[in-house]
Design an enzyme around this catalytic site. Structure first.
Site, PDB file in Angstrom:
ATOM      1  N   HIS A 217      94.390 -25.501  88.417  1.00  0.00           N
ATOM      2  CA  HIS A 217      94.002 -26.765  89.053  1.00  0.00           C
ATOM      3  C   HIS A 217      92.493 -26.792  89.238  1.00  0.00           C
ATOM      4  O   HIS A 217      91.806 -25.795  89.007  1.00  0.00           O
ATOM      5  CB  HIS A 217      94.691 -26.937  90.417  1.00  0.00           C
ATOM      6  CG  HIS A 217      94.302 -25.901  91.431  1.00  0.00           C
ATOM      7  ND1 HIS A 217      94.988 -24.724  91.614  1.00  0.00           N
ATOM      8  CD2 HIS A 217      93.264 -25.850  92.320  1.00  0.00           C
ATOM      9  CE1 HIS A 217      94.408 -24.015  92.570  1.00  0.00           C
ATOM     10  NE2 HIS A 217      93.344 -24.665  93.019  1.00  0.00           N
TER      11      HIS A 217
ATOM     12  N   HIS B 180      99.561 -28.151  94.266  1.00  0.00           N
ATOM     13  CA  HIS B 180      98.487 -29.052  93.831  1.00  0.00           C
ATOM     14  C   HIS B 180      98.100 -28.805  92.383  1.00  0.00           C
ATOM     15  O   HIS B 180      97.949 -27.673  91.945  1.00  0.00           O
ATOM     16  CB  HIS B 180      97.250 -28.983  94.734  1.00  0.00           C
ATOM     17  CG  HIS B 180      96.614 -27.631  94.878  1.00  0.00           C
ATOM     18  ND1 HIS B 180      97.302 -26.449  94.817  1.00  0.00           N
ATOM     19  CD2 HIS B 180      95.324 -27.276  95.082  1.00  0.00           C
ATOM     20  CE1 HIS B 180      96.478 -25.440  94.995  1.00  0.00           C
ATOM     21  NE2 HIS B 180      95.268 -25.912  95.146  1.00  0.00           N
TER      22      HIS B 180
ATOM     23  N   HIS C 213      85.658 -26.178  92.632  1.00  0.00           N
ATOM     24  CA  HIS C 213      86.090 -24.998  91.882  1.00  0.00           C
ATOM     25  C   HIS C 213      87.134 -25.330  90.832  1.00  0.00           C
ATOM     26  O   HIS C 213      87.790 -26.359  90.885  1.00  0.00           O
ATOM     27  CB  HIS C 213      86.624 -23.911  92.823  1.00  0.00           C
ATOM     28  CG  HIS C 213      87.911 -24.236  93.521  1.00  0.00           C
ATOM     29  ND1 HIS C 213      87.983 -24.794  94.779  1.00  0.00           N
ATOM     30  CD2 HIS C 213      89.204 -24.079  93.136  1.00  0.00           C
ATOM     31  CE1 HIS C 213      89.249 -24.939  95.140  1.00  0.00           C
ATOM     32  NE2 HIS C 213      90.016 -24.523  94.161  1.00  0.00           N
TER      33      HIS C 213
ATOM     34  N   HIS D 136      95.097 -19.466 102.323  1.00  0.00           N
ATOM     35  CA  HIS D 136      94.906 -20.833 102.797  1.00  0.00           C
ATOM     36  C   HIS D 136      96.099 -21.258 103.646  1.00  0.00           C
ATOM     37  O   HIS D 136      97.240 -20.887 103.324  1.00  0.00           O
ATOM     38  CB  HIS D 136      94.874 -21.818 101.618  1.00  0.00           C
ATOM     39  CG  HIS D 136      93.671 -21.726 100.761  1.00  0.00           C
ATOM     40  ND1 HIS D 136      92.397 -21.845 101.239  1.00  0.00           N
ATOM     41  CD2 HIS D 136      93.535 -21.570  99.425  1.00  0.00           C
ATOM     42  CE1 HIS D 136      91.544 -21.755 100.235  1.00  0.00           C
ATOM     43  NE2 HIS D 136      92.204 -21.575  99.129  1.00  0.00           N
TER      44      HIS D 136
ATOM     45  N   TYR E 278      87.545 -16.519  96.224  1.00  0.00           N
ATOM     46  CA  TYR E 278      86.561 -17.410  95.587  1.00  0.00           C
ATOM     47  C   TYR E 278      85.341 -16.621  95.167  1.00  0.00           C
ATOM     48  O   TYR E 278      84.896 -15.713  95.869  1.00  0.00           O
ATOM     49  CB  TYR E 278      86.123 -18.514  96.554  1.00  0.00           C
ATOM     50  CG  TYR E 278      87.176 -19.545  96.802  1.00  0.00           C
ATOM     51  CD1 TYR E 278      87.350 -20.616  95.933  1.00  0.00           C
ATOM     52  CD2 TYR E 278      88.017 -19.445  97.897  1.00  0.00           C
ATOM     53  CE1 TYR E 278      88.334 -21.559  96.148  1.00  0.00           C
ATOM     54  CE2 TYR E 278      89.007 -20.383  98.127  1.00  0.00           C
ATOM     55  CZ  TYR E 278      89.156 -21.446  97.249  1.00  0.00           C
ATOM     56  OH  TYR E 278      90.137 -22.370  97.473  1.00  0.00           O
TER      57      TYR E 278
ATOM     58  N   GLU F  47      88.166 -19.781  91.404  1.00  0.00           N
ATOM     59  CA  GLU F  47      89.159 -19.222  92.325  1.00  0.00           C
ATOM     60  C   GLU F  47      90.209 -18.511  91.487  1.00  0.00           C
ATOM     61  O   GLU F  47      90.563 -18.989  90.405  1.00  0.00           O
ATOM     62  CB  GLU F  47      89.833 -20.350  93.124  1.00  0.00           C
ATOM     63  CG  GLU F  47      90.975 -19.867  94.024  1.00  0.00           C
ATOM     64  CD  GLU F  47      91.747 -21.007  94.689  1.00  0.00           C
ATOM     65  OE1 GLU F  47      91.909 -22.075  94.076  1.00  0.00           O
ATOM     66  OE2 GLU F  47      92.205 -20.806  95.825  1.00  0.00           O
TER      67      GLU F  47
HETATM   68 FE   LIG Z   1      92.050 -24.076  94.620  1.00  0.00          FE
END
Ligand SMILES: [Fe+2]
Length: 314
Positions: A150, A206, A220, A252, A261, A271
């Site tokens: 993503h 996501h 990112h 997260h 990261y 990431e």
């Molecule tokens: Fe991400």
């Protein structure tokens, strides 16, 4: 079915050999192609299309475009009409505009980012093949990223002038591309300002994310790893290779991802993450993070305010 998944990201880099070294030795990608303009194309071992990252020589870092793959060529025809009816100009790029890639729709998101849609890219297969495959190949290097997963785009937002291209992008992705909203961060009085949005067209939490910022840019691009232990090993690789780590391994709250990261040599943030968190279904209620828990959403363990994480991007 329309848009299927992320296909590739085209990144600007200031030193191509240094970038190639980074994406091959740190992430474990392989160079699959180079063109006369000096662009380099790479793929991860678990990807079957010819490339998922394009490195283009430039005098600055950032993203040229992000491309998503559609299931069928006819989807492009339908989507072109839909996007144009929405009021966004679409340019059709003929087959071969990018090597090994079919025709593409090119347009600007409300946030100003260039997006492309395509339906065909040369199939080269994964490193383990499709017949009685081993779970992983013998020649893994670096973090051994499985696939480009993503991207997160910083989107112009100014509550004083009422500009919020996070909201505009969410509306566009819902209405035209059939993505659905999975999680959001809402700030301001009564949580009225949607400051971040996490959307998907698959079942992962996501496939694209938007975060409000003074100006649009790339936050990112993210690569998938198997497990929390692989995230730890990726951090070991980065330390060994003297890669600038931005955020050491953590989790997260948003998407529940286990993450690390870091920056490529030009300063583009990467990431690597593991943990799909949950299956995102279309009837799933949207998860909302409130302003007081914003940083818990971003870094679940510390909840620490880390301005550099949102202020620094390309
Ligand atoms: Fe991400």
């Amino acid at each position: 079915m329309g848009v299927m998944r992320i296909g590739h990201a085209s990144l600007k880099v200031m030193d191509v050999p240094a970038a190639v070294k980074h994406y091959t030795e740190v992430l474990g990608m392989k160079v699959t192609m180079e063109d006369k303009a000096g662009n380099v194309y790479l793929k991860c071992w678990d990807e079957w299309d010819r490339y998922s990252i394009i490195l283009t020589p430039s005098d600055q870092a950032g993203m040229n475009h992000v491309a998503y793959k559609c299931e069928k060529d006819s989807d492009l025809t339908e989507l072109k009409a839909k996007i144009e009816a929405y009021g966004i100009k679409v340019t059709e790029l003929p087959e071969g505009s990018l090597p090994a890639t079919g025709r593409m729709l090119q347009f600007k998101l409300p946030s100003g980012h260039e997006m492309r849609l395509y339906a065909q890219k040369e199939y080269v297969g994964t490193e383990v093949g499709t017949t009685n495959p081993d779970p992983w190949p013998d020649n893994i290097t670096g973090a051994g990223a499985h696939w480009l997963d993503h991207c997160l785009l910083m989107c112009e937002m100014n509550p004083e002038t009422g500009v919020n291209t996070v909201v505009d992008n969410v509306a566009f992705f819902k209405e035209c591309l059939d993505f659905f909203l999975v999680e959001q961060i809402c700030v301001g009085p009564g949580g009225a300002i949607q400051a971040a949005a996490f959307m998907t067209c698959t079942n992962t939490p996501h496939d694209i994310a938007f975060v409000g910022a003074p100006k649009s840019g790339l936050h990112h691009v993210s690569f998938f790893l198997d497990s929390w232990h692989d995230v730890l090993k990726a951090a070991d690789v980065m330390s060994k290779k003297k890669v600038k780590i931005d955020v050491a391994p953590t989790r997260h709250g948003v998407t529940r991802g286990e993450t690390i990261y870091f920056f490529d040599p030009s300063g583009n943030r990467n990431e690597t993450f593991a943990g799909l968190g949950y299956l995102a279904m279309r009837d799933r209620p949207v998860t909302t993070w409130t302003e007081d828990k914003l940083w818990t959403g971003i870094f679940y363990h510390t909840g620490e305010v880390t301005p550099s994480f949102t202020d620094v991007y390309t």
